[in-house]
Enzyme design. Sequence first.
Site, PDB file in Angstrom:
ATOM      1  N   LYS A 271       0.713  -1.654  -0.402  1.00 41.06           N
ATOM      2  CA  LYS A 271       0.122   0.671   0.256  1.00 41.06           C
ATOM      3  C   LYS A 271       0.680   1.254   0.292  1.00 41.06           C
ATOM      4  O   LYS A 271       2.043   1.219   1.049  1.00 41.06           O
ATOM      5  CB  LYS A 271      -0.933   0.831   1.068  1.00 41.06           C
ATOM      6  CG  LYS A 271      -2.218  -1.422   1.477  1.00 41.06           C
ATOM      7  CD  LYS A 271      -3.142  -1.574   0.834  1.00 41.06           C
ATOM      8  CE  LYS A 271      -3.757  -2.433   0.940  1.00 41.06           C
ATOM      9  NZ  LYS A 271      -4.606  -2.450  -0.013  1.00 41.06           N
TER      10      LYS A 271
ATOM     11  N   LYS B 270       1.261 -10.166  -2.783  1.00 33.86           N
ATOM     12  CA  LYS B 270       0.021 -10.152  -3.661  1.00 33.86           C
ATOM     13  C   LYS B 270      -0.223  -8.757  -4.395  1.00 33.86           C
ATOM     14  O   LYS B 270      -0.230  -7.408  -3.799  1.00 33.86           O
ATOM     15  CB  LYS B 270      -1.003 -10.504  -2.835  1.00 33.86           C
ATOM     16  CG  LYS B 270      -2.163  -9.177  -3.593  1.00 33.86           C
ATOM     17  CD  LYS B 270      -3.665  -9.932  -2.545  1.00 33.86           C
ATOM     18  CE  LYS B 270      -4.708  -9.790  -3.919  1.00 33.86           C
ATOM     19  NZ  LYS B 270      -5.012  -8.273  -3.878  1.00 33.86           N
TER      20      LYS B 270
ATOM     21  N   ASP C 120      -1.955  -5.304  -5.995  1.00 39.82           N
ATOM     22  CA  ASP C 120      -3.607  -5.751  -5.678  1.00 39.82           C
ATOM     23  C   ASP C 120      -4.541  -5.864  -6.566  1.00 39.82           C
ATOM     24  O   ASP C 120      -3.988  -5.461  -7.510  1.00 39.82           O
ATOM     25  CB  ASP C 120      -3.920  -3.907  -5.655  1.00 39.82           C
ATOM     26  CG  ASP C 120      -4.721  -3.878  -3.856  1.00 39.82           C
ATOM     27  OD1 ASP C 120      -4.727  -3.476  -3.103  1.00 39.82           O
ATOM     28  OD2 ASP C 120      -5.669  -4.694  -3.817  1.00 39.82           O
ATOM     29  N   GLU C 121      -6.400  -5.743  -6.467  1.00 40.25           N
ATOM     30  CA  GLU C 121      -6.427  -5.565  -7.727  1.00 40.25           C
ATOM     31  C   GLU C 121      -6.612  -4.657  -8.786  1.00 40.25           C
ATOM     32  O   GLU C 121      -7.317  -4.914 -10.044  1.00 40.25           O
ATOM     33  CB  GLU C 121      -8.432  -5.685  -7.212  1.00 40.25           C
ATOM     34  CG  GLU C 121      -8.671  -4.257  -6.517  1.00 40.25           C
ATOM     35  CD  GLU C 121      -8.837  -3.871  -5.519  1.00 40.25           C
ATOM     36  OE1 GLU C 121      -7.882  -5.255  -4.374  1.00 40.25           O
ATOM     37  OE2 GLU C 121      -8.744  -3.031  -5.188  1.00 40.25           O
TER      38      GLU C 121
ATOM     39  N   HIS D  51      -9.136 -12.553  -7.610  1.00 39.42           N
ATOM     40  CA  HIS D  51     -10.181 -11.492  -6.655  1.00 39.42           C
ATOM     41  C   HIS D  51     -10.858 -11.473  -7.647  1.00 39.42           C
ATOM     42  O   HIS D  51     -11.196 -11.273  -8.718  1.00 39.42           O
ATOM     43  CB  HIS D  51      -8.827 -10.006  -6.908  1.00 39.42           C
ATOM     44  CG  HIS D  51      -8.963  -9.201  -6.139  1.00 39.42           C
ATOM     45  ND1 HIS D  51     -10.189  -8.073  -6.298  1.00 39.42           N
ATOM     46  CD2 HIS D  51      -8.571  -8.816  -4.946  1.00 39.42           C
ATOM     47  CE1 HIS D  51      -9.953  -7.414  -4.817  1.00 39.42           C
ATOM     48  NE2 HIS D  51      -9.011  -8.227  -4.604  1.00 39.42           N
TER      49      HIS D  51
ATOM     50  N   LYS E 187     -13.311  -5.171   7.053  1.00 38.24           N
ATOM     51  CA  LYS E 187     -14.054  -3.382   6.341  1.00 38.24           C
ATOM     52  C   LYS E 187     -14.769  -3.887   5.446  1.00 38.24           C
ATOM     53  O   LYS E 187     -15.543  -2.608   4.832  1.00 38.24           O
ATOM     54  CB  LYS E 187     -13.106  -3.051   5.240  1.00 38.24           C
ATOM     55  CG  LYS E 187     -12.135  -3.714   4.307  1.00 38.24           C
ATOM     56  CD  LYS E 187     -11.314  -2.502   3.807  1.00 38.24           C
ATOM     57  CE  LYS E 187     -10.958  -3.319   2.232  1.00 38.24           C
ATOM     58  NZ  LYS E 187      -9.849  -2.218   1.957  1.00 38.24           N
TER      59      LYS E 187
HETATM   60  O1  LIG Z   1      -6.993  -6.600  -2.080  1.00 42.99           O
HETATM   61  C1  LIG Z   1      -7.823  -6.698  -0.815  1.00 42.99           C
HETATM   62  O2  LIG Z   1      -7.792  -7.797  -0.697  1.00 42.99           O
HETATM   63  C2  LIG Z   1      -7.748  -5.866  -0.093  1.00 42.99           C
HETATM   64  O3  LIG Z   1      -7.430  -4.538  -0.717  1.00 42.99           O
HETATM   65  C3  LIG Z   1      -6.865  -5.523   1.223  1.00 42.99           C
HETATM   66  O4  LIG Z   1      -6.646  -4.446   2.046  1.00 42.99           O
HETATM   67  P1  LIG Z   1      -6.570  -3.951   3.290  1.00 42.99           P
HETATM   68  O5  LIG Z   1      -5.914  -5.388   3.630  1.00 42.99           O
HETATM   69  O6  LIG Z   1      -5.892  -3.200   3.486  1.00 42.99           O
HETATM   70  O7  LIG Z   1      -8.300  -3.970   3.315  1.00 42.99           O
HETATM   71 MG   LIG Z   2      -7.173  -4.733  -2.571  1.00 44.79          MG
END
Ligand SMILES: O=C(O)[C@H](O)COP(=O)(O)O
Ligand SMILES: [Mg+2]
Length: 414
Positions: free
Chosen positions: A150, A176, A178-179, A268, A309
């Site tokens: 991030k 990983k 991100d999407e 994903h 979340k």
């Molecule tokens: O792609 C994902 O699963 C999320 O971006 C996870 O990010 P987070 O752990 O910061 O919520």
């Molecule tokens: Mg993500």
Amino acid sequence: MGITYEDFLDLDYEPTDEDLVCTFRIDPATGMSTEAAASRVASESSNGTWAALQTGADFTDMGATTFDIDGDLIKVAYPAGLFEPGNIPQVLSCIAGNIMGMKAVDTIRLLDCEWPESVVSAYPGPLYGSSVREEIFGVTDRPITATVPKPKVGLSTAAHAQIGYDAWVGGVDLLKDDENLTDQSFNPFSDRLTESLSLRDDAEDETGETKSYLINVTADTQTMLDRVDEVAAQGGEYVMVDIITAGWAGLQTVRERTEKHGIAIHAHRAMHAAFDRLPTHGVSMRVLAQVSRLCGVDQLHTGTAGLGKLANEDTVGINDWLASDLYGTTDVLPVASGGLHPGLLPDLLDATGTNVCVQLGGGIHGHPDGTRAGAVALRSAIDAYVEGRSISEAAEETPELAVALDKWGTETPR
Ligand SMILES: O=C(O)[C@H](O)COP(=O)(O)O
Ligand SMILES: [Mg+2]
């Protein structure tokens, strides 16, 4: 022979082993009986339409049958011959196609499918499934772990790979993407692959543990195939696909290519909530997971049992289905991800068990002492759980975990 929609309702019908049985929740349109709406669902999703047909032509009857109505729940049986073998887009064009928008129902939600062997046997299923833990990482007794650097996009290639290194040496198994990170100018795909795998090798040397990388190959199908080949050529073990936005046809084609290379697919599900979030309309995540297993993903995001979340969902029920016997089809390793931090691990693993992948992005990179400390905190929480030690005991031995608990406690973020 005219077809009218009453031909699609038979409450005495007994589905055969060859039928695909779908459960829907429907809200009939004003002025329409549940029976009439339920018949229109079976009709429009198989071989009927709104009008009684008078073509007079001979045809093979591929009509579906609504055979059970229980309040707002209906069950529809589809003859297996309606479905082209191995073609998921065509299956969904039947069971989640026009009916999702027809006026005969104000809302409709496809809740569950009971798949006959004749349909399932046409699909490859996963190459590894949950055996990725042992086959790739040599791990049998604990969840595997992942982290997303991030900010999710905008990092340079060097920064992305360095964050991966810090997480790997801190104890995380998988880096990983991100999407929404694919091949942007600030972090080109090929450079990211090369640099990340190079640091992966360094992290393996330093830790003595196997490490791997979920690089996002999502794009048009030919580009995805080229990227799968590139990952294979560079010694990668996984590719990540945004299966909803890339599409089922693209996923099926990627699966054919990963079979050739022996590469695992991390799925994903970005955009799934457009289909599955509203309880009264759309396609449930349970069905999306079923289709994903048939197409052959090895790992699939299935939520965090209400702890993270993301909106609450039937994570445990979906995970149980992904592990269930499906005529010998390989299982799928569930991925818990989204708003998780070490303090949530005990409750999460109590809910999901340890045959999972746990992903923390902000829960690692938001650690006050940085990524490596965040990874140490996660790994110590995982190890403690598996060894039967409480997280507070673990925190007494691992300062990085104590700092994470001090910052986030066991609260669920929004
Ligand atoms: O792609 C994902 O699963 C999320 O971006 C996870 O990010 P987070 O752990 O910061 O919520
Ligand atoms: Mg993500």
